[in-house]
Design an enzyme around this catalytic site. Structure first.
Site, PDB file in Angstrom:
ATOM      1  N   GLY A  53     -10.229   1.010  -3.636  1.00  0.00           N
ATOM      2  CA  GLY A  53      -9.802   0.751  -5.007  1.00  0.00           C
ATOM      3  C   GLY A  53      -9.204   2.031  -5.544  1.00  0.00           C
ATOM      4  O   GLY A  53      -8.391   2.672  -4.876  1.00  0.00           O
ATOM      5  N   GLU A  54      -9.636   2.457  -6.718  1.00  0.00           N
ATOM      6  CA  GLU A  54      -9.186   3.725  -7.282  1.00  0.00           C
ATOM      7  C   GLU A  54     -10.431   4.518  -7.643  1.00  0.00           C
ATOM      8  O   GLU A  54     -11.215   4.112  -8.490  1.00  0.00           O
ATOM      9  CB  GLU A  54      -8.308   3.472  -8.514  1.00  0.00           C
ATOM     10  CG  GLU A  54      -7.216   4.510  -8.721  1.00  0.00           C
ATOM     11  CD  GLU A  54      -7.775   5.888  -9.046  1.00  0.00           C
ATOM     12  OE1 GLU A  54      -7.355   6.880  -8.413  1.00  0.00           O
ATOM     13  OE2 GLU A  54      -8.652   5.963  -9.915  1.00  0.00           O
ATOM     14  N   SER A  55     -10.624   5.649  -6.990  1.00  0.00           N
ATOM     15  CA  SER A  55     -11.904   6.362  -7.083  1.00  0.00           C
ATOM     16  C   SER A  55     -12.222   6.818  -8.499  1.00  0.00           C
ATOM     17  O   SER A  55     -13.379   6.755  -8.928  1.00  0.00           O
ATOM     18  CB  SER A  55     -11.917   7.558  -6.129  1.00  0.00           C
ATOM     19  OG  SER A  55     -10.842   8.446  -6.387  1.00  0.00           O
ATOM     20  N   CYS A  85     -12.018   4.067   2.079  1.00  0.00           N
ATOM     21  CA  CYS A  85     -10.920   4.599   1.278  1.00  0.00           C
ATOM     22  C   CYS A  85     -11.465   5.281   0.010  1.00  0.00           C
ATOM     23  O   CYS A  85     -12.038   6.359   0.095  1.00  0.00           O
ATOM     24  CB  CYS A  85      -9.902   3.504   0.964  1.00  0.00           C
ATOM     25  SG  CYS A  85      -8.308   4.131   0.392  1.00  0.00           S
ATOM     26  N   ARG A 114      -7.438  13.454  -1.667  1.00  0.00           N
ATOM     27  CA  ARG A 114      -7.004  12.175  -2.236  1.00  0.00           C
ATOM     28  C   ARG A 114      -5.543  11.895  -1.902  1.00  0.00           C
ATOM     29  O   ARG A 114      -4.709  12.800  -1.887  1.00  0.00           O
ATOM     30  CB  ARG A 114      -7.156  12.171  -3.762  1.00  0.00           C
ATOM     31  CG  ARG A 114      -8.572  12.141  -4.268  1.00  0.00           C
ATOM     32  CD  ARG A 114      -8.625  12.216  -5.788  1.00  0.00           C
ATOM     33  NE  ARG A 114      -8.126  11.004  -6.429  1.00  0.00           N
ATOM     34  CZ  ARG A 114      -7.164  10.984  -7.348  1.00  0.00           C
ATOM     35  NH1 ARG A 114      -6.544  12.090  -7.708  1.00  0.00           N
ATOM     36  NH2 ARG A 114      -6.805   9.840  -7.899  1.00  0.00           N
ATOM     37  N   ILE A 143      -3.959   2.548   2.964  1.00  0.00           N
ATOM     38  CA  ILE A 143      -3.248   2.308   1.708  1.00  0.00           C
ATOM     39  C   ILE A 143      -3.602   3.433   0.737  1.00  0.00           C
ATOM     40  O   ILE A 143      -4.736   3.523   0.269  1.00  0.00           O
ATOM     41  CB  ILE A 143      -3.628   0.943   1.092  1.00  0.00           C
ATOM     42  CG1 ILE A 143      -3.380  -0.197   2.084  1.00  0.00           C
ATOM     43  CG2 ILE A 143      -2.856   0.708  -0.208  1.00  0.00           C
ATOM     44  CD1 ILE A 143      -3.925  -1.538   1.622  1.00  0.00           C
ATOM     45  N   ARG A 144      -2.647   4.307   0.459  1.00  0.00           N
ATOM     46  CA  ARG A 144      -2.904   5.476  -0.402  1.00  0.00           C
ATOM     47  C   ARG A 144      -4.211   6.152   0.022  1.00  0.00           C
ATOM     48  O   ARG A 144      -5.052   6.508  -0.794  1.00  0.00           O
ATOM     49  CB  ARG A 144      -2.967   5.067  -1.879  1.00  0.00           C
ATOM     50  CG  ARG A 144      -1.663   4.570  -2.447  1.00  0.00           C
ATOM     51  CD  ARG A 144      -1.816   4.180  -3.912  1.00  0.00           C
ATOM     52  NE  ARG A 144      -2.255   5.313  -4.718  1.00  0.00           N
ATOM     53  CZ  ARG A 144      -2.893   5.204  -5.887  1.00  0.00           C
ATOM     54  NH1 ARG A 144      -3.195   4.003  -6.362  1.00  0.00           N
ATOM     55  NH2 ARG A 144      -3.234   6.267  -6.557  1.00  0.00           N
ATOM     56  N   HIS A 184      -9.157   0.659   5.516  1.00  0.00           N
ATOM     57  CA  HIS A 184      -9.751  -0.567   4.973  1.00  0.00           C
ATOM     58  C   HIS A 184     -10.111  -1.528   6.106  1.00  0.00           C
ATOM     59  O   HIS A 184      -9.309  -2.407   6.447  1.00  0.00           O
ATOM     60  CB  HIS A 184      -8.760  -1.255   4.029  1.00  0.00           C
ATOM     61  CG  HIS A 184      -8.483  -0.528   2.764  1.00  0.00           C
ATOM     62  ND1 HIS A 184      -9.141  -0.802   1.584  1.00  0.00           N
ATOM     63  CD2 HIS A 184      -7.610   0.471   2.484  1.00  0.00           C
ATOM     64  CE1 HIS A 184      -8.686  -0.011   0.633  1.00  0.00           C
ATOM     65  NE2 HIS A 184      -7.756   0.777   1.153  1.00  0.00           N
ATOM     66  N   GLU A 186     -12.005  -4.003   6.005  1.00  0.00           N
ATOM     67  CA  GLU A 186     -12.206  -5.349   5.469  1.00  0.00           C
ATOM     68  C   GLU A 186     -10.913  -6.163   5.415  1.00  0.00           C
ATOM     69  O   GLU A 186     -10.960  -7.378   5.197  1.00  0.00           O
ATOM     70  CB  GLU A 186     -12.833  -5.267   4.067  1.00  0.00           C
ATOM     71  CG  GLU A 186     -11.908  -4.821   2.945  1.00  0.00           C
ATOM     72  CD  GLU A 186     -11.634  -3.327   2.896  1.00  0.00           C
ATOM     73  OE1 GLU A 186     -10.915  -2.900   1.974  1.00  0.00           O
ATOM     74  OE2 GLU A 186     -12.131  -2.584   3.776  1.00  0.00           O
TER      75      GLU A 186
END
EC number: 4.3.3.6
Length: 207
Positions: A53-55, A85, A114, A143-144, A184, A186
Protein backbone atom coordinates in the site's frame (compact mmCIF):
# COMPACT_ATOMS: atom_id res chain seq x y z
CA UNK A 1 5.45 -27.38 1.42
CA UNK A 2 3.12 -29.30 3.74
CA UNK A 3 0.29 -27.22 5.19
CA UNK A 4 0.10 -27.59 9.00
CA UNK A 5 -2.78 -29.71 10.26
CA UNK A 6 -3.77 -27.00 12.73
CA UNK A 7 -4.96 -23.68 11.35
CA UNK A 8 -3.08 -20.70 12.76
CA UNK A 9 -5.20 -17.56 13.00
CA UNK A 10 -3.39 -14.99 10.86
CA UNK A 11 -4.56 -11.40 10.65
CA UNK A 12 -4.09 -9.01 7.75
CA UNK A 13 -3.76 -5.35 8.70
CA UNK A 14 -6.83 -4.03 6.90
CA UNK A 15 -6.20 -0.30 6.78
CA UNK A 16 -5.07 -0.01 3.16
CA UNK A 17 -3.51 -2.07 0.39
CA UNK A 18 -3.92 -5.63 -0.90
CA UNK A 19 -5.96 -6.92 2.03
CA UNK A 20 -8.38 -9.14 0.10
CA UNK A 21 -5.58 -10.74 -1.90
CA UNK A 22 -3.57 -11.60 1.22
CA UNK A 23 -6.64 -13.03 2.96
CA UNK A 24 -7.31 -15.29 -0.02
CA UNK A 25 -3.67 -16.41 -0.26
CA UNK A 26 -3.46 -17.16 3.47
CA UNK A 27 -6.69 -19.14 3.35
CA UNK A 28 -5.36 -21.17 0.44
CA UNK A 29 -2.16 -21.75 2.43
CA UNK A 30 -4.01 -23.26 5.38
CA UNK A 31 -4.54 -20.33 7.74
CA UNK A 32 -7.68 -19.01 9.37
CA UNK A 33 -7.26 -15.55 7.81
CA UNK A 34 -9.05 -12.51 9.25
CA UNK A 35 -8.89 -8.74 8.69
CA UNK A 36 -7.51 -6.64 11.56
CA UNK A 37 -8.59 -3.02 12.01
CA UNK A 38 -8.83 -2.66 15.78
CA UNK A 39 -6.72 -3.53 18.81
CA UNK A 40 -9.26 -6.08 20.04
CA UNK A 41 -9.03 -7.89 16.69
CA UNK A 42 -5.23 -7.83 16.85
CA UNK A 43 -5.40 -9.52 20.25
CA UNK A 44 -7.13 -12.57 18.73
CA UNK A 45 -4.53 -13.48 16.07
CA UNK A 46 -1.40 -15.62 16.21
CA UNK A 47 0.42 -13.60 13.54
CA UNK A 48 -0.04 -10.59 11.29
CA UNK A 49 0.51 -9.72 7.63
CA UNK A 50 1.17 -6.07 6.82
CA UNK A 51 0.25 -5.66 3.15
CA UNK A 52 1.50 -3.44 0.39
CA UNK A 53 0.00 0.00 0.00
CA UNK A 54 1.50 3.33 1.04
CA UNK A 55 3.65 3.10 4.16
CA UNK A 56 3.13 6.68 5.36
CA UNK A 57 -0.65 6.38 4.97
CA UNK A 58 -0.72 3.07 6.85
CA UNK A 59 1.42 4.64 9.60
CA UNK A 60 -1.13 7.45 10.04
CA UNK A 61 -4.14 5.13 9.86
CA UNK A 62 -2.66 2.71 12.41
CA UNK A 63 -2.34 5.61 14.84
CA UNK A 64 -5.82 6.92 14.05
CA UNK A 65 -7.33 3.47 14.71
CA UNK A 66 -5.40 3.06 17.98
CA UNK A 67 -3.36 0.17 16.59
CA UNK A 68 0.18 1.54 16.65
CA UNK A 69 1.11 0.85 20.27
CA UNK A 70 -0.68 -2.54 20.42
CA UNK A 71 1.17 -3.50 17.23
CA UNK A 72 4.52 -2.52 18.71
CA UNK A 73 3.74 -4.44 21.89
CA UNK A 74 2.69 -7.65 20.10
CA UNK A 75 5.74 -7.55 17.83
CA UNK A 76 8.05 -6.90 20.77
CA UNK A 77 6.51 -9.94 22.47
CA UNK A 78 7.47 -12.12 19.49
CA UNK A 79 4.34 -12.25 17.34
CA UNK A 80 5.24 -13.54 13.85
CA UNK A 81 4.77 -10.98 11.09
CA UNK A 82 5.06 -10.82 7.31
CA UNK A 83 5.38 -7.50 5.53
CA UNK A 84 5.13 -7.09 1.75
CA UNK A 85 6.34 -3.93 -0.01
CA UNK A 86 5.04 -1.12 2.25
CA UNK A 87 4.79 -3.73 5.00
CA UNK A 88 8.54 -4.31 4.70
CA UNK A 89 9.09 -0.58 5.20
CA UNK A 90 6.83 -0.52 8.27
CA UNK A 91 8.73 -3.42 9.86
CA UNK A 92 12.20 -1.99 9.11
CA UNK A 93 14.36 -0.30 11.70
CA UNK A 94 15.72 2.32 9.27
CA UNK A 95 14.32 3.98 6.14
CA UNK A 96 16.21 5.95 3.50
CA UNK A 97 14.09 8.68 1.86
CA UNK A 98 11.49 8.44 4.61
CA UNK A 99 8.66 10.94 4.51
CA UNK A 100 8.86 13.76 7.09
CA UNK A 101 7.79 12.42 10.47
CA UNK A 102 7.47 8.84 9.24
CA UNK A 103 8.04 6.21 11.93
CA UNK A 104 8.36 2.46 11.64
CA UNK A 105 7.74 -0.51 13.91
CA UNK A 106 11.47 -1.24 13.86
CA UNK A 107 11.49 -5.00 14.41
CA UNK A 108 13.66 -5.88 11.41
CA UNK A 109 17.32 -4.86 11.65
CA UNK A 110 17.44 -3.61 8.08
CA UNK A 111 17.78 -0.35 6.19
CA UNK A 112 15.28 0.00 3.35
CA UNK A 113 15.03 2.61 0.61
CA UNK A 114 11.50 3.71 -0.24
CA UNK A 115 10.44 3.55 -3.91
CA UNK A 116 13.93 2.29 -4.73
CA UNK A 117 12.94 0.63 -8.01
CA UNK A 118 11.21 3.77 -9.29
CA UNK A 119 7.71 5.05 -9.84
CA UNK A 120 4.50 3.23 -10.78
CA UNK A 121 5.52 3.22 -14.45
CA UNK A 122 8.71 1.37 -13.48
CA UNK A 123 6.79 -1.61 -12.08
CA UNK A 124 8.08 -4.99 -13.23
CA UNK A 125 8.02 -8.74 -12.60
CA UNK A 126 10.94 -11.09 -12.05
CA UNK A 127 11.59 -14.71 -11.09
CA UNK A 128 13.28 -14.65 -7.67
CA UNK A 129 15.01 -17.71 -6.17
CA UNK A 130 14.21 -17.79 -2.45
CA UNK A 131 16.19 -19.65 0.19
CA UNK A 132 14.03 -22.28 1.91
CA UNK A 133 11.33 -22.25 -0.77
CA UNK A 134 11.06 -25.46 -2.78
CA UNK A 135 9.80 -25.62 -6.35
CA UNK A 136 12.03 -23.14 -8.14
CA UNK A 137 12.01 -19.33 -8.37
CA UNK A 138 8.95 -17.34 -7.30
CA UNK A 139 7.36 -14.93 -9.76
CA UNK A 140 7.54 -11.57 -8.00
CA UNK A 141 5.59 -8.39 -8.75
CA UNK A 142 7.37 -5.11 -7.92
CA UNK A 143 5.23 -1.95 -7.70
CA UNK A 144 6.96 1.21 -6.42
CA UNK A 145 8.93 -1.26 -4.37
CA UNK A 146 11.65 -0.72 -1.78
CA UNK A 147 14.88 -2.64 -1.58
CA UNK A 148 17.07 -3.51 1.39
CA UNK A 149 20.34 -1.59 1.50
CA UNK A 150 21.79 -2.98 4.74
CA UNK A 151 21.08 -5.94 7.01
CA UNK A 152 22.04 -6.57 10.61
CA UNK A 153 23.90 -9.69 11.76
CA UNK A 154 20.73 -11.55 12.75
CA UNK A 155 18.96 -11.00 9.43
CA UNK A 156 18.90 -13.80 6.86
CA UNK A 157 18.80 -12.69 3.23
CA UNK A 158 16.31 -14.97 1.45
CA UNK A 159 16.22 -13.45 -2.01
CA UNK A 160 17.93 -11.04 -4.41
CA UNK A 161 17.13 -9.80 -7.89
CA UNK A 162 19.04 -12.33 -10.02
CA UNK A 163 19.79 -10.30 -13.14
CA UNK A 164 19.36 -7.01 -14.98
CA UNK A 165 20.26 -3.52 -13.83
CA UNK A 166 19.03 -4.23 -10.30
CA UNK A 167 20.92 -7.53 -10.00
CA UNK A 168 21.96 -8.34 -6.45
CA UNK A 169 19.47 -6.06 -4.73
CA UNK A 170 18.03 -7.66 -1.60
CA UNK A 171 14.26 -8.15 -1.85
CA UNK A 172 13.41 -10.81 0.76
CA UNK A 173 14.63 -11.19 4.35
CA UNK A 174 13.84 -12.99 7.56
CA UNK A 175 14.78 -12.26 11.16
CA UNK A 176 13.44 -14.82 13.59
CA UNK A 177 9.66 -14.88 13.26
CA UNK A 178 9.54 -11.81 11.01
CA UNK A 179 9.48 -12.18 7.21
CA UNK A 180 9.49 -9.36 4.66
CA UNK A 181 9.53 -8.98 0.89
CA UNK A 182 9.89 -5.95 -1.35
CA UNK A 183 7.46 -7.52 -3.80
CA UNK A 184 3.79 -8.54 -3.75
CA UNK A 185 3.43 -12.35 -3.47
CA UNK A 186 -0.32 -11.97 -3.04
CA UNK A 187 -0.72 -10.75 -6.64
CA UNK A 188 0.14 -14.08 -8.25
CA UNK A 189 -1.46 -17.52 -7.98
CA UNK A 190 1.68 -18.99 -6.37
CA UNK A 191 0.91 -19.61 -2.68
CA UNK A 192 4.30 -21.01 -1.66
CA UNK A 193 5.50 -17.94 0.23
CA UNK A 194 2.24 -17.63 2.18
CA UNK A 195 2.48 -21.35 2.99
CA UNK A 196 6.07 -20.77 4.13
CA UNK A 197 4.84 -18.06 6.51
CA UNK A 198 1.92 -20.15 7.79
CA UNK A 199 4.42 -22.94 8.55
CA UNK A 200 6.59 -20.39 10.41
CA UNK A 201 3.59 -19.38 12.51
CA UNK A 202 2.70 -22.99 13.29
CA UNK A 203 6.30 -23.74 14.27
CA UNK A 204 6.35 -20.69 16.56
CA UNK A 205 3.17 -21.89 18.26
CA UNK A 206 4.81 -25.24 19.04
CA UNK A 207 7.81 -23.65 20.80
Amino acid sequence: MTIPSNRPRVGVLALQGDVREHLAALGDAGADAVPVRRADELATVDALVIPGGESTTMDKLARAFGLWEPLRARLAAGMPAFGSCAGMIMLAARVVDAAPGQETLGVLDITVRRNAFGRQVDSFEADIPLTGLDGGPLRAVFIRAPWVEETGPDVEVLGRVPSGRHAGRIVAVRQGAVLATAFHPELTADRRLHAFFVAMVAAQARV
